[in-house]
Design a protein around this motif. Structure first.
Motif, short mmCIF file in Angstrom:
data_model
loop_
_atom_site.label_atom_id
_atom_site.label_comp_id
_atom_site.label_asym_id
_atom_site.label_seq_id
_atom_site.Cartn_x
_atom_site.Cartn_y
_atom_site.Cartn_z
N PHE A 68 20.36 -21.38 -4.82
CA PHE A 68 20.58 -21.05 -6.22
C PHE A 68 20.31 -22.26 -7.08
O PHE A 68 20.43 -23.41 -6.63
CB PHE A 68 22.00 -20.52 -6.46
CG PHE A 68 23.09 -21.44 -5.98
CD1 PHE A 68 23.70 -21.23 -4.75
CD2 PHE A 68 23.51 -22.53 -6.75
CE1 PHE A 68 24.71 -22.08 -4.30
CE2 PHE A 68 24.51 -23.38 -6.30
CZ PHE A 68 25.12 -23.15 -5.07
N GLN A 70 21.01 -23.15 -11.30
CA GLN A 70 21.54 -22.65 -12.57
C GLN A 70 21.95 -23.81 -13.46
O GLN A 70 22.90 -24.53 -13.14
CB GLN A 70 22.74 -21.72 -12.31
CG GLN A 70 23.31 -21.09 -13.57
CD GLN A 70 24.48 -20.15 -13.29
OE1 GLN A 70 25.19 -20.31 -12.30
NE2 GLN A 70 24.67 -19.17 -14.16
N ASP A 257 29.60 -22.59 -0.72
CA ASP A 257 28.48 -23.09 -1.54
C ASP A 257 28.37 -24.59 -1.30
O ASP A 257 29.36 -25.31 -1.40
CB ASP A 257 28.75 -22.82 -3.02
CG ASP A 257 28.54 -21.36 -3.39
OD1 ASP A 257 28.33 -20.54 -2.47
OD2 ASP A 257 28.57 -21.04 -4.60
N GLU A 258 27.17 -25.04 -0.98
CA GLU A 258 26.93 -26.47 -0.78
C GLU A 258 25.92 -26.94 -1.82
O GLU A 258 24.87 -26.32 -1.98
CB GLU A 258 26.37 -26.73 0.63
CG GLU A 258 27.36 -26.38 1.74
CD GLU A 258 26.78 -26.61 3.15
OE1 GLU A 258 25.64 -27.11 3.26
OE2 GLU A 258 27.49 -26.28 4.11
N ALA A 259 26.25 -28.04 -2.50
CA ALA A 259 25.34 -28.58 -3.51
C ALA A 259 24.17 -29.28 -2.83
O ALA A 259 24.35 -29.94 -1.81
CB ALA A 259 26.08 -29.54 -4.42
N LYS A 264 22.08 -27.22 -8.51
CA LYS A 264 21.50 -26.36 -7.48
C LYS A 264 22.20 -26.53 -6.14
O LYS A 264 22.87 -27.54 -5.90
CB LYS A 264 20.00 -26.56 -7.36
CG LYS A 264 19.57 -27.96 -7.00
CD LYS A 264 18.05 -27.99 -6.97
CE LYS A 264 17.56 -29.36 -6.57
NZ LYS A 264 16.09 -29.41 -6.48
N GLY A 265 22.02 -25.54 -5.32
CA GLY A 265 22.67 -25.60 -4.02
C GLY A 265 22.32 -24.40 -3.16
O GLY A 265 21.37 -23.66 -3.45
N GLU A 266 23.10 -24.22 -2.11
CA GLU A 266 22.86 -23.15 -1.16
C GLU A 266 24.17 -22.46 -0.84
O GLU A 266 25.21 -23.12 -0.75
CB GLU A 266 22.29 -23.72 0.16
CG GLU A 266 20.98 -24.42 0.01
CD GLU A 266 20.57 -25.19 1.28
OE1 GLU A 266 19.36 -25.42 1.42
OE2 GLU A 266 21.44 -25.57 2.09
N ARG A 267 24.13 -21.16 -0.66
CA ARG A 267 25.30 -20.45 -0.12
C ARG A 267 25.08 -20.33 1.38
O ARG A 267 24.06 -19.79 1.82
CB ARG A 267 25.50 -19.09 -0.78
CG ARG A 267 26.79 -18.42 -0.31
CD ARG A 267 27.29 -17.40 -1.30
NE ARG A 267 27.69 -18.03 -2.56
CZ ARG A 267 27.87 -17.38 -3.70
NH1 ARG A 267 27.70 -16.08 -3.74
NH2 ARG A 267 28.22 -18.03 -4.79
N ILE B 51 30.97 -17.96 -8.76
CA ILE B 51 30.40 -18.96 -9.66
C ILE B 51 29.52 -19.80 -8.74
O ILE B 51 30.01 -20.39 -7.77
CB ILE B 51 31.51 -19.86 -10.27
CG1 ILE B 51 32.53 -19.02 -11.05
CG2 ILE B 51 30.89 -20.98 -11.10
CD1 ILE B 51 32.29 -18.80 -12.51
N PHE B 52 28.22 -19.82 -9.01
CA PHE B 52 27.31 -20.52 -8.09
C PHE B 52 27.63 -22.01 -8.05
O PHE B 52 27.77 -22.65 -9.09
CB PHE B 52 25.85 -20.27 -8.51
CG PHE B 52 25.51 -18.81 -8.44
CD1 PHE B 52 25.35 -18.19 -7.20
CD2 PHE B 52 25.41 -18.03 -9.59
CE1 PHE B 52 25.09 -16.82 -7.12
CE2 PHE B 52 25.14 -16.67 -9.51
CZ PHE B 52 24.98 -16.06 -8.27
N GLY B 53 27.79 -22.51 -6.84
CA GLY B 53 28.17 -23.90 -6.66
C GLY B 53 29.66 -24.06 -6.38
O GLY B 53 30.09 -25.11 -5.93
N ARG B 54 30.42 -23.02 -6.66
CA ARG B 54 31.87 -23.06 -6.39
C ARG B 54 32.26 -22.14 -5.23
O ARG B 54 33.11 -22.48 -4.42
CB ARG B 54 32.64 -22.64 -7.66
CG ARG B 54 32.46 -23.58 -8.81
CD ARG B 54 33.50 -24.67 -8.77
NE ARG B 54 32.89 -25.98 -8.68
CZ ARG B 54 33.56 -27.10 -8.48
NH1 ARG B 54 34.86 -27.08 -8.33
NH2 ARG B 54 32.94 -28.25 -8.40
#
Ligand SMILES: Cc1cc2nc3c(=O)[nH]c(=O)nc-3n(C[C@H](O)[C@H](O)[C@H](O)COP(=O)(O)OP(=O)(O)OC[C@H]3O[C@@H](n4cnc5c(N)ncnc54)[C@H](O)[C@@H]3O)c2cc1C
Ligand code: FES
Lengths: 342, 274
Positions: A68, A70, A257-259, A264-267, B51-54
């Motif tokens: 992702f 955002q 979720d990892e930054a 940006k990051g990845e789930r 929440i993306f990133g959380r």
């Protein structure tokens, strides 16, 4: 399809699997584990059992679901990362690990099909190797309805006949892998058939850990839900989780979720473990399985009660890894025995 | 291609209402689907919000299925994800997947009296049931709503409660005496005993803190409600929401799939692991 493959021709068969990724057990750092086989490389099937189970080929320890990006207040851009693996052939799969896969298939299907698991699983061909001798003193495949030459979950079953292998296709996928190297195989004659049967029969006579009446276990576990046995048997547990990580059927996972950079990051899915205290701990601090006993009870009940209630079969194939590798000697067979007696 | 069950849709926060304040504040979020997709749900179902990133959190869908333009969620500020929601602004785009879990069997309740008993944030899972019941009140008998909060400032959906008064018998309570308070003073289970709704042809639906639920159920039984007439929801830590990650089970049931709604008759047969 049943064929004979002389041991020198194994390499030729592997060589004909071009376009496929091939994995086989390899001995490194004093343990056996699956490793990629280089094209034209040798494979050595003299292994006992691999330390890690075959489940990781469909359910790797870490799987990125999507990336992702955002910016603050902006629209998220999501990129799914469903894998597109090459066909993968795994050699040397022990029948206990083979039997694990159909159990995992059930979990990753049901109402919700898991696209990540199935993208890998559908490309997977499992070439099994019967156990002429138990690979560990903790083997108990026959005590949980399997056998040292079980075909369940395998695409091909090989049996070592000394100077040659008996090779049997179990599924169309397995037959296809064998047809790639049609010339390398010979027809299996009556003498070969008789020899395989003899070897299989002998393997079933080898010593294994007994667990008594399998059908009586679910009720015994139910009756013992509040028993002190669990806490007693779990008291040395250090919560390391090796029992579930090495298990061919444990499938519990975490999602985080990892930054990977700013915005940006990845789930990511990673293996998780019912023996970890925070596995079930609510944010409030409340934990329905708050002690070691409750967590051991969950591991055993999941495999020998809940899975049986939901899927009519045990979620344990008797590989014995959780016993052999436990640093403090927690022994699922001994636990079942105790519970059965209480 | 197989549906990707882990890939969320994009939701847009269209409104934020502050319900209660303090360390564990509650805010209610209206979420729209700007890309037009969305999903249908039934009363009692939940969704995974992110929440993306959380990360993700399982949250009850607090709006009625009759409301099509948006879905509503009331979120208590607890840890990583829920705090990120409390920091969010109107217009922010979030992740949402669902609906998950079973639902209240409202179709089986036609013609019956409905008695709702909620406490604290535990109003959210039964709020869509209340909203749907009053909107379709001809399907049901008498509708009574008991709700209690610590203080009058902790009462959720205050504006909606005012509207509800005309449509249902509303019985509010606060835990301790307060100047100017018109409703009942004391705990929810006591208020329930005080008003003593009849169990005849009735269904009781309760949700709230575990300790409240325990005494509410005891009192409902004293009033003559059978176990089959009592419904509640349970909560366990969740990650996948779809019966795969293995953590939310109570006995053989994954609460994310088989729950969160249970009749007391069903729930009392399950091990106490929630
Ligand atoms: C069926 C169901 C319905 C729920 N409905 C609501 C609701 O309407 N409003 C509300 O405020 N809360 C609700 N919750 C609780 C909410 O999911 C947790 O408070 C939230 O996930 C905590 O996340 P966090 O990131 O803030 O906390 P952290 O502790 O920072 O996060 C840890 C992670 O653990 C998981 N987790 C931790 N505690 C819980 C828990 N109690 N339940 C589920 N997962 C948990 C989540 O995946 C979370 O992301 C519900 C839970 C369930 C199971
Ligand atoms: S949340 Fe994963 S199994 Fe229920």
């Amino acid at each position: 399809m049943e064929k004979i493959l002389s041991k020198e021709k194994l390499r030729e068969w592997v060589g004909k699997l071009d376009g496929c990724e091939v994995h086989a057990p390899a001995f490194a750092d004093s343990v056996w584990n699956y490793a990629p086989v280089q094209t034209g490389g040798d494979i050595d099937l003299s292994h006992t059992n691999t330390v890690g189970s075959v489940k990781a080929f469909a359910f790797p320890q870490r799987e990125v679901f999507f990336r992702f990006e955002q910016a603050k207040g902006g629209a998220p851009v999501l990129t799914a990362t469903v894998p597109e693996p090459r066909p993968t052939v795994v050699f040397g799969v022990r029948p206990c690990d083979g039997r694990g896969m159909p159990r995992n298939d059930k979990v990753f299907s049901a109402e919700f099909k898991d696209p990540y698991y199935w993208a890998r699983r559908e490309k997977l061909t499992l070439v099994g190797l019967a156990c002429n001798e138990p690979h560990s003193p903790n083997c108990f495949c026959q005590s949980v309805g399997g056998s040292p030459h079980s075909e369940e979950g395998l695409d091909v079953l090989m049996t070592d006949l000394g100077d040659r292998y008996h090779v049997k296709a179990i599924t169309p996928k397995g037959a296809e892998a064998m047809e790639r190297a049609g010339d390398a195989f010979n027809e299996a004659g009556a003498a070969d058939q008789a020899e395989v049967e003899r070897v299989h029969a002998e393997s079933r006579q080898q010593p294994q850990r007994p667990i008594g009446d399998l059908a009586a276990i679910p009720e015994a576990i139910k009756q013992n839900f509040d028993s002190p046995v669990w806490a007693e048997m779990a008291q040395h547990c250090i919560g390391c989780g090796i029992c579930t990580f090495l298990c061919p059927t444990c499938h519990c996972f975490d999602i985080n979720d990892e930054a990977t950079g700013a915005n940006k990051g990845e789930r990511v899915r990673t293996w998780d473990n019912c023996q970890f205290p925070d596995f079930t701990m609510h944010t409030s601090g409340h934990n329905p399985r708050h002690d070691l006993g409750a967590r051991l009870r969950q591991r055993v009940s999941h495999k020998f009660l809940y899975f049986v209630e939901n899927h009519k079969t045990q979620q344990c194939t008797g590989c014995g890894r959780c016993i052999s590798e436990c640093p403090v000697g927690i022994d699922i067979v001994a636990v079942l025995e105790r519970v059965g007696q209480s | 291609m197989m549906d990707n069950i882990y890939l969320p849709q994009v939701g847009r926060i269209a409104g934020i209402e502050e319900e209660t304040q303090g360390a564990r504040a509650i805010k209610t979020f209206k979420v729209e689907f700007p890309n037009g997709d969305g999903f249908e749900h039934a009363c009692g179902q939940c969704a995974m919000l992110s929440i993306f990133g959380r990360g993700e959190s399982m949250i009850s869908i607090a709006s009625s299925p009759l409301v099509k333009d948006y879905k509503q969620f009331s979120i208590m500020k607890m840890g990583r994800v829920t705090t990120a929601f409390h920091d969010a602004q109107v217009g922010d785009l979030i992740g949402i997947r669902g609906p998950y879990g079973n639902h209240f069997p409202m179709a089986d309740w036609k013609g019956k009296d409905l008695v709702f008993i909620g406490g604290g944030v535990g109003l959210a899972p039964i709020w869509p049931v209340i909203q749907t019941a009053v909107a379709q009140s001809s399907h049901y008998g008498k509708i009574t709503v008991f709700y209690g909060a610590r203080t009058s400032r902790d009462i959720m959906y205050k504006a909606d409660f005012e509207r509800l008064r005309g449509l249902a018998d509303v019985q509010l309570s606060v835990d301790a005496p307060e100047q100017g308070w018109q409703g009942y003073t004391g705990f929810v289970p006591a208020n329930l005993m005080d008003k003593a709704p009849s169990p005849d042809n009735a269904i009781a639906i309760t949700c709230g803190p575990p300790i409240m639920i325990k005494f509410v159920i005891q009192n409902l039984q004293k009033l003559g409600f059978a176990d089959e007439q009592i419904y509640t929801t349970i909560e366990n830590k969740m990650k996948c929401g779809i019966g795969k990650c293995g953590r939310c089970n109570v006995g053989k049931d994954y609460v994310c799939v088989k729950g969160p709604v249970y009749s007391w008759a069903e729930l009392k047969t399950l091990p106490q692991e929630y």
